[in-house]
Design a protein around this motif. Structure first.
Motif, PDB file in Angstrom:
ATOM      1  N   ASP A   1      13.674  13.764   8.201  1.00 32.84           N
ATOM      2  CA  ASP A   1      12.584  14.248   7.466  1.00 32.84           C
ATOM      3  C   ASP A   1      12.230  13.223   6.289  1.00 32.84           C
ATOM      4  O   ASP A   1      11.723  13.640   5.050  1.00 32.84           O
ATOM      5  CB  ASP A   1      12.441  15.506   6.846  1.00 32.84           C
ATOM      6  N   LEU A   2      12.574  12.010   6.443  1.00 34.83           N
ATOM      7  CA  LEU A   2      12.280  10.916   5.448  1.00 34.83           C
ATOM      8  C   LEU A   2      10.913  10.234   5.977  1.00 34.83           C
ATOM      9  O   LEU A   2      10.445   9.335   5.199  1.00 34.83           O
ATOM     10  CB  LEU A   2      13.372   9.798   5.408  1.00 34.83           C
ATOM     11  N   ASP A   3      10.432  10.718   7.005  1.00 34.97           N
ATOM     12  CA  ASP A   3       9.428   9.934   7.582  1.00 34.97           C
ATOM     13  C   ASP A   3       8.705  11.184   8.383  1.00 34.97           C
ATOM     14  O   ASP A   3       9.321  12.145   8.941  1.00 34.97           O
ATOM     15  CB  ASP A   3       9.624   8.807   8.539  1.00 34.97           C
ATOM     16  N   SER A   4       7.279  11.046   8.675  1.00 32.63           N
ATOM     17  CA  SER A   4       6.706  11.867   9.636  1.00 32.63           C
ATOM     18  C   SER A   4       5.896  11.547  10.625  1.00 32.63           C
ATOM     19  O   SER A   4       5.634  10.411  10.640  1.00 32.63           O
ATOM     20  CB  SER A   4       5.859  12.959   8.740  1.00 32.63           C
TER      21      SER A   4
ATOM     22  N   VAL B   1       7.205   3.659   6.346  1.00 37.25           N
ATOM     23  CA  VAL B   1       7.581   4.746   5.906  1.00 37.25           C
ATOM     24  C   VAL B   1       6.913   5.005   4.544  1.00 37.25           C
ATOM     25  O   VAL B   1       7.143   3.727   3.859  1.00 37.25           O
ATOM     26  CB  VAL B   1       9.029   5.172   6.278  1.00 37.25           C
ATOM     27  N   LEU B   2       6.275   5.998   4.102  1.00 29.35           N
ATOM     28  CA  LEU B   2       5.981   5.925   2.644  1.00 29.35           C
ATOM     29  C   LEU B   2       7.195   5.600   1.646  1.00 29.35           C
ATOM     30  O   LEU B   2       8.378   6.224   1.963  1.00 29.35           O
ATOM     31  CB  LEU B   2       5.497   7.180   2.367  1.00 29.35           C
ATOM     32  N   THR B   3       6.976   4.653   0.852  1.00 27.34           N
ATOM     33  CA  THR B   3       8.101   4.041   0.012  1.00 27.34           C
ATOM     34  C   THR B   3       8.690   5.386  -0.822  1.00 27.34           C
ATOM     35  O   THR B   3       9.797   5.244  -0.983  1.00 27.34           O
ATOM     36  CB  THR B   3       7.730   2.978  -0.706  1.00 27.34           C
TER      37      THR B   3
ATOM     38  N   ILE C   1      11.381   7.130   0.580  1.00 24.95           N
ATOM     39  CA  ILE C   1      12.932   6.736   0.730  1.00 24.95           C
ATOM     40  C   ILE C   1      13.355   5.973  -0.610  1.00 24.95           C
ATOM     41  O   ILE C   1      14.434   5.398  -0.758  1.00 24.95           O
ATOM     42  CB  ILE C   1      12.994   5.733   1.773  1.00 24.95           C
ATOM     43  N   ALA C   2      12.769   6.232  -1.702  1.00 29.71           N
ATOM     44  CA  ALA C   2      12.918   5.392  -3.093  1.00 29.71           C
ATOM     45  C   ALA C   2      14.153   5.859  -3.695  1.00 29.71           C
ATOM     46  O   ALA C   2      14.704   5.132  -4.047  1.00 29.71           O
ATOM     47  CB  ALA C   2      11.565   5.575  -3.805  1.00 29.71           C
ATOM     48  N   ARG C   3      14.572   7.071  -3.139  1.00 29.96           N
ATOM     49  CA  ARG C   3      15.738   7.418  -3.974  1.00 29.96           C
ATOM     50  C   ARG C   3      17.073   7.412  -3.186  1.00 29.96           C
ATOM     51  O   ARG C   3      17.994   7.809  -3.342  1.00 29.96           O
ATOM     52  CB  ARG C   3      15.490   9.084  -4.248  1.00 29.96           C
TER      53      ARG C   3
ATOM     54  N   ASP D   1       0.924  -1.213  -0.022  1.00 34.31           N
ATOM     55  CA  ASP D   1      -0.052   0.201   0.219  1.00 34.31           C
ATOM     56  C   ASP D   1       0.768   1.101   0.131  1.00 34.31           C
ATOM     57  O   ASP D   1       0.505   2.322   0.673  1.00 34.31           O
ATOM     58  CB  ASP D   1      -0.945  -0.003   1.213  1.00 34.31           C
ATOM     59  N   GLY D   2       1.852   1.362  -0.572  1.00 37.39           N
ATOM     60  CA  GLY D   2       2.804   2.377  -0.722  1.00 37.39           C
ATOM     61  C   GLY D   2       4.004   2.597   0.430  1.00 37.39           C
ATOM     62  O   GLY D   2       4.432   3.763   0.536  1.00 37.39           O
TER      63      GLY D   2
END
Length: 152
Positions: free
Chosen positions: A118-121, A128-130, A133-135, A100-101
Motif C-alpha cells: 500500500d505504498l503505491d496504488s 510512485v508518489l514520493t 515513500i518519503a518516510r 512532479d512529485g
C-alpha cells in the motif's frame, strides 16, 4: 489540442505550439531544436533537456502563461536562469530533473511489492508518489536491500 508527440521528429529545428491546450511537452529527443515558443498553454510538465539548450532560442513569451507549470527540465540550470528567466512565469523554476512529485521505479517487480504494501496504488506504471515513500528508511524484499531513503 492537449497532447503532441514530437519525439520521432529528430530533425525538428523550429516548434511553435503556443496558444493551445497542451498539458505536457517533451522536446528532449529533439536535439536539433533551435527555436521554441510554447506560451499560453496549460502545461504542467515541460522537458527541454535535449543537450542543445545553449543553441535553443526561446521566442516571444517563451514558457509564460502556463500557470500550473512549476518545473522546467533543462540541460543547465545556471544557463537557463541567466538566459530564460524572463521567459517563464514566476511560479516555475528550472531544474535538471523534474519529478512532479513522483519517484521513478523502473523495476516492475519492486513496484508491485510497493503496491502490495500500500505504498503505491493501481497498476505498475514506473513511478510512485514520493510522499508515499518519503518516510521509508529501509525495505527488505527477498533478502535484498532495495532502497534506503533518509529524507527529512
Amino acid at each position: 489540442m492537449s497532447t503532441i508527440d514530437v519525439s520521432k521528429n529528430k530533425a525538428l529545428t523550429t516548434f511553435w505550439c503556443y496558444g493551445n491546450q497542451l498539458t505536457s511537452l517533451d522536446v528532449s529527443q529533439n536535439t536539433a531544436l533551435t527555436k521554441l515558443a510554447c506560451h499560453k498553454n496549460k502545461l504542467t510538465t515541460l522537458n527541454v533537456k535535449n543537450g542543445n539548450n545553449s543553441n535553443l532560442n526561446i521566442y516571444n513569451s517563451g514558457f509564460t502563461n502556463n500557470p500550473d507549470l512549476t518545473c522546467i527540465q533543462v540541460d543547465d540550470v545556471a544557463y537557463a536562469n541567466t538566459n530564460w528567466t524572463a521567459k517563464k512565469d514566476a511560479t516555475a523554476s528550472f531544474n535538471t530533473y523534474c519529478t512532479d512529485g513522483y519517484t521513478l521505479i523502473p523495476d516492475v517487480n519492486f513496484e508491485n511489492k510497493l503496491i502490495a504494501l500500500d505504498l503505491d496504488s493501481g497498476v505498475a506504471d514506473g513511478k510512485v508518489l514520493t510522499e508515499k515513500i518519503a518516510r521509508c528508511y529501509q525495505f527488505k524484499y527477498k533478502l535484498k536491500l532495495y532502497f534506503r531513503f533518509n529524507w527529512n
